[in-house]
Scaffold this motif. Structure first.
Motif, short mmCIF file in Angstrom:
data_model
loop_
_atom_site.label_atom_id
_atom_site.label_comp_id
_atom_site.label_asym_id
_atom_site.label_seq_id
_atom_site.Cartn_x
_atom_site.Cartn_y
_atom_site.Cartn_z
N GLU A 694 0.82 -1.21 0.00
CA GLU A 694 0.00 0.00 0.00
C GLU A 694 0.85 1.27 0.00
N TYR A 697 1.98 1.95 -3.47
CA TYR A 697 0.87 2.39 -4.31
C TYR A 697 0.53 3.85 -4.05
N LYS A 701 0.43 6.22 -7.33
CA LYS A 701 -0.91 5.99 -7.90
C LYS A 701 -1.25 6.95 -9.05
N ARG A 707 -4.36 -2.29 -9.70
CA ARG A 707 -5.66 -2.65 -9.11
C ARG A 707 -5.44 -3.22 -7.71
N GLU A 708 -6.36 -2.89 -6.88
CA GLU A 708 -6.30 -3.42 -5.52
C GLU A 708 -6.67 -4.90 -5.57
N ARG A 722 -3.32 -3.22 2.53
CA ARG A 722 -3.87 -3.51 1.21
C ARG A 722 -2.72 -3.75 0.24
N TYR A 724 -1.61 -4.42 -4.04
CA TYR A 724 -2.04 -4.03 -5.37
C TYR A 724 -1.22 -4.76 -6.43
#
Length: 803
Positions: A694, A697, A701, A707-708, A722, A724
């Motif tokens: 995360e 990302y 970003k 994409r998650e 999270r 990605y």
């Protein structure tokens, strides 16, 4: 293991070289400035004390520059242009031969003028002709101070000046004050009547006195001539004719006539010429120490009266100057200002050799024109000078452009410079000092930045060659003389100091640091790190960096093919690792280690990059492209396919040397490093190739397509993060894949809301159009599993990464 280097890329190499130059300048500019100031100070001290006769070297450089740009270069640049308003009548060998042979022709010039030095009746004829031709004035580069036994030629010349009212200017020489015949000129009140308002003045009576009556009865001795009275009259007339009103300002004083420290004074011209001649000026040679005429003074003094140089006397009358004013940087002739040096001198702008700069007409041709009453157009509205060109006249001088040049060129060039305000002026000394400082700084910069033995040897040599050329171009094009030798000396001193510093201090320190970190990173990055002085602390320090982990998908199966050929496997691994390493180092990575088929790299340490996360993403994407190309090559060779899985994570990590006393390894440790490794392994479960955390990302970003995938928790940690999938750089994702990503996000949201059936329906539609999408397959399996066995209320949709 030998580190491969990226494929040659000229643009990248140039950018890297420029970046290193900026780093070196930023790190050492203070040292460079200090050395430059020191080198300049030494050069100035050297110049002021004239060590090793440096001033003569300066004049030699000055001469070479003028010769190069005025005479030797091809093309029209600075080529001599003949004067439009000055003409020289030359006493040359042609004249000598023609007059000598004229007794065998119809026109017997030899009987009229005799042999050299000619009877002054010849100048009377020339004055008469030039007056009829409409010349502006005549400057005679000669002194007529020796009386002849027959004064008729002097009388004829004086009469020609009176009757024609044609302005004629003669030179005068100086003699020692100890001369008993001419003990010096008396003090007079200098006056000048401008040429346009001058009326002929009666001269002294030159008629012979009447013969005394004869007395046959007695013999009486003729009265003696009073030579003392005649000489006093001549001295008085000379003082009146020579002296000129002069105003010196700004603390300047007229230089006093002297030779070898002994004072001198002007020698009077012959008496008949003193009154009718329009003006007189000094023709004393003005030699530099090497015997060349480069500079001129405009006014002089014998400690009694002020005097002008010959060209200034003529120009002062032409501009109707009742007074000549000299002040620092300016000579004023009436209303005509002429820029000069602050000390009241100027460097003569010859502009070329005599025959290149001025129309030259033989004296005998003037005599022929006079006899034929033609040729007037050659002299109409011209300033005319007469001077000796033949070696027989004994008037040969050295100039910056020629070792043997007729002396008249000095008078012609000075008059031209006065009329058109184009003397060569010395640049203020502070300007030359600034040039010296700039050249010293350039020299030390080149030596310390380039750091090449060829430059250390070649630059000082090039310095002397080119910097003799540059001032020559500046002098010719701007008429400003900037010193060249003193700045070149400053540049040389700075170059030597830079070379000494390189070899005894900087280079040894750089090599020590490079040897210390050579096994950690690419050579270019190491060079950059050393130059930027961004040296890592060996005992470790916290850095915000991005960790990169990669390995070969299905390496066990891959290596099984080479069970009987381990060397073949090694060659293949080297090709693979070389491909991956080249791409990563191209994006600024530091290769941490190789673990079998795995590559561990760091972005942002030890060389700091603010965009380390984006560099890592670009590196990961380019690795996949490079592996795809390698895979095609393997297939063509009948080798097994190779795929790479990558994990990226950004975090604050402890970076430094870790190991034992016997063996140290520069690496990074921390939870962030562990997560990057776990993400690389998790690609297998999710069917992805590049997975990032995360933190990574959030930093990239806006620059990438991603994409998650899920929310995960690393074993032993309570906090979930999270993760990605990195797909492409921003704007490079195909439309079909973008649709897959959008549907996957919809299914993931339903999954987290425990709507497993609805999520499954969305994922089925995704796989209908994109059946190879690994994340959709993985999520569909989990949805189906949970739909069959619903989780309890503690379920939080977080996946545990156990290994």
């Amino acid at each position: 293991m030998t580190r491969p280097t990226p494929a040659p890329n000229l643009t990248a190499h140039v950018k890297h070289a420029l970046h290193l130059i900026r780093l070196r300048l930023a790190r050492t500019w203070q040292l460079m400035l200090l050395i430059s100031i020191g080198a300049t100070a030494i050069a100035i001290f050297w110049w002021q004390n004239n060590f090793l006769d440096i001033r003569s070297q300066e004049w030699a450089s000055y001469d070479s520059g003028l010769q190069l740009f005025i005479q030797k270069l091809p093309g029209d640049f600075a080529k001599p242009k003949k004067s439009d308003d000055i003409v020289i009548i030359a006493i040359d060998d042609t004249t000598f031969d023609a007059i000598d042979a004229s007794d065998r022709t119809q026109v017997d010039w030899k009987a009229r003028y005799g042999l050299w030095p000619y009877d002054r009746r010849i100048w009377a004829d020339v004055i008469d002709y030039l007056s009829k031709a409409g010349a502006r004035l005549l400057v005679m580069d000669m002194v007529l101070d020796t009386a002849r036994s027959d004064e008729s030629g002097d009388v004829a010349m004086a009469e020609a000046m009176r009757t024609t009212r044609f302005p004629v200017y003669l030179g005068f020489n100086v003699i020692p004050k100890g001369d008993t015949l001419f003990p010096g000129l008396p003090k007079v009140e200098p006056k000048n009547r401008p040429m346009l308002s001058r009326t002929p003045a009666p001269g002294p009576s030159l008629e012979k006195p009447a013969s005394p009556p004869q007395d046959d009865s007695a013999f009486e001795e003729a009265p003696e001539v009073d030579f003392a009275a005649a000489m006093n009259e001549r001295r008085q007339l000379a003082a009146v004719a020579y002296a000129f009103p002069l105003e010196m300002k700004g603390g300047l004083e007229a230089p006093v006539f002297s030779s070898a420290g002994e004072p001198r004074f002007p020698k009077p011209a012959v008496t008949p010429l003193l009154t009718p001649t329009s003006g007189f000026g000094s023709v004393v040679p003005e030699f530099d120490d090497d015997g060349k005429m480069r500079r001129t003074r405009f006014v002089w003094s014998d400690g009694i009266n002020p005097y002008l140089s010959l060209p200034v006397a003529a120009a002062a009358d032409w501009f109707n100057a009742e007074t000549v004013t000299v002040q620092p940087g300016l000579l004023t002739l009436g209303t005509h200002p002429v820029p000069i040096n602050p000390d009241g001198s100027a460097e003569i702008n010859y502009g070329g050799k005599l025959f290149e700069r001025f129309p030259v007409i033989s004296l005998v041709d003037v005599l022929r024109h006079r006899g034929a009453n033609d040729g007037y157009e050659k002299f109409k509205d011209k300033f005319v000078l007469i001077g000796g060109i033949s070696l027989g006249t004994g008037d040969t001088k050295a100039t910056p452009l020629d070792e043997q040049s007729p002396g008249v060129i000095k008078q012609a060039a000075v008059l031209d410079n006065l009329l058109h305000r184009r003397f060569i002026l010395e640049a203020p000394f502070w300007v030359s000092c600034l040039v010296a400082l700039a050249l010293a700084f350039l020299s030390i910069s080149i030596i310390l930045v380039v750091r090449s033995p060829f430059v250390e040897i070649g630059w000082p040599l090039l310095l002397f060659v080119t910097f003799f050329v540059v001032p020559g171009w500046v002098t010719v094009s701007t008429h400003i003389h900037v010193l060249s030798v003193m700045p070149s000396l400053a540049g040389t001193f700075a170059s030597v100091a830079g070379t000494v510093f390189n070899h005894f201090f900087a280079e040894k320190e750089r090599e020590r640091l490079k040897a210390m970190f050579a096994s950690y990173m690419e050579a270019d990055l190491l060079e950059q790190m050393v130059e930027a002085r961004e040296l890592p602390k060996l005992d470790g320090e916290k850095h915000h960096i991005t960790a990169f982990f990669s390995d070969i998908k299905g390496f066990s199966t891959f290596s099984e093919r080479f069970r009987e050929d381990p060397k073949g496997l090694m060659r293949l691994m080297n090709r693979y690792l070389s491909t991956v390493t080249a791409v990563l180092t191209h994006h600024g990575a530091c290769i941490d280690k190789y673990i079998g088929d795995a590559v561990v790299a760091l972005f942002g340490a030890p060389v700091k990059h603010a965009d380390h996360a984006l560099r890592a993403c670009k590196g990961a994407l380019d690795v996949q492209k490079a592996i795809a190309a390698l895979r095609e090559a393997f297939r063509a060779e009948g080798l097994p396919d190779v795929y790479t899985r990558i994990g990226l994570n950004t975090d604050d990590l402890l970076v430094g040397n870790i190991g034992s006393e016997q063996l140290m390894d520069y690496t990074a440790i921390g939870d962030g490093m562990n997560l990057a490794a776990r993400l690389e392994g998790a690609n297998k479960a999710y069917g992805t190739l590049i997975m990032m955390g995360e933190n990574t990302y959030l930093q990239v970003k806006d620059d990438v397509e991603a994409r998650e995938l899920d929310t995960v928790r690393v074993a032993g940690k309570t906090q979930a993060v999270r993760v990605y999938e990195l797909l492409a750089l921003k704007g490079q994702l195909p439309a079909a894949k973008a649709l897959t990503v959008a549907h996957y996000a919809q299914a993931l949201a339903l999954y987290r809301e425990r709507q497993f059936a609805e999520a499954s329906k969305v994922l089925h539609r995704v796989l209908d159009t994109d059946p190879a999408d690994g994340p959709s397959q993985h999520l569909l399996e989990r949805c189906q599993s949970l739909r069959d066995a619903l989780p309890d209320s503690t379920w939080d949709s977080v996946t545990s990464l156990d290994k």
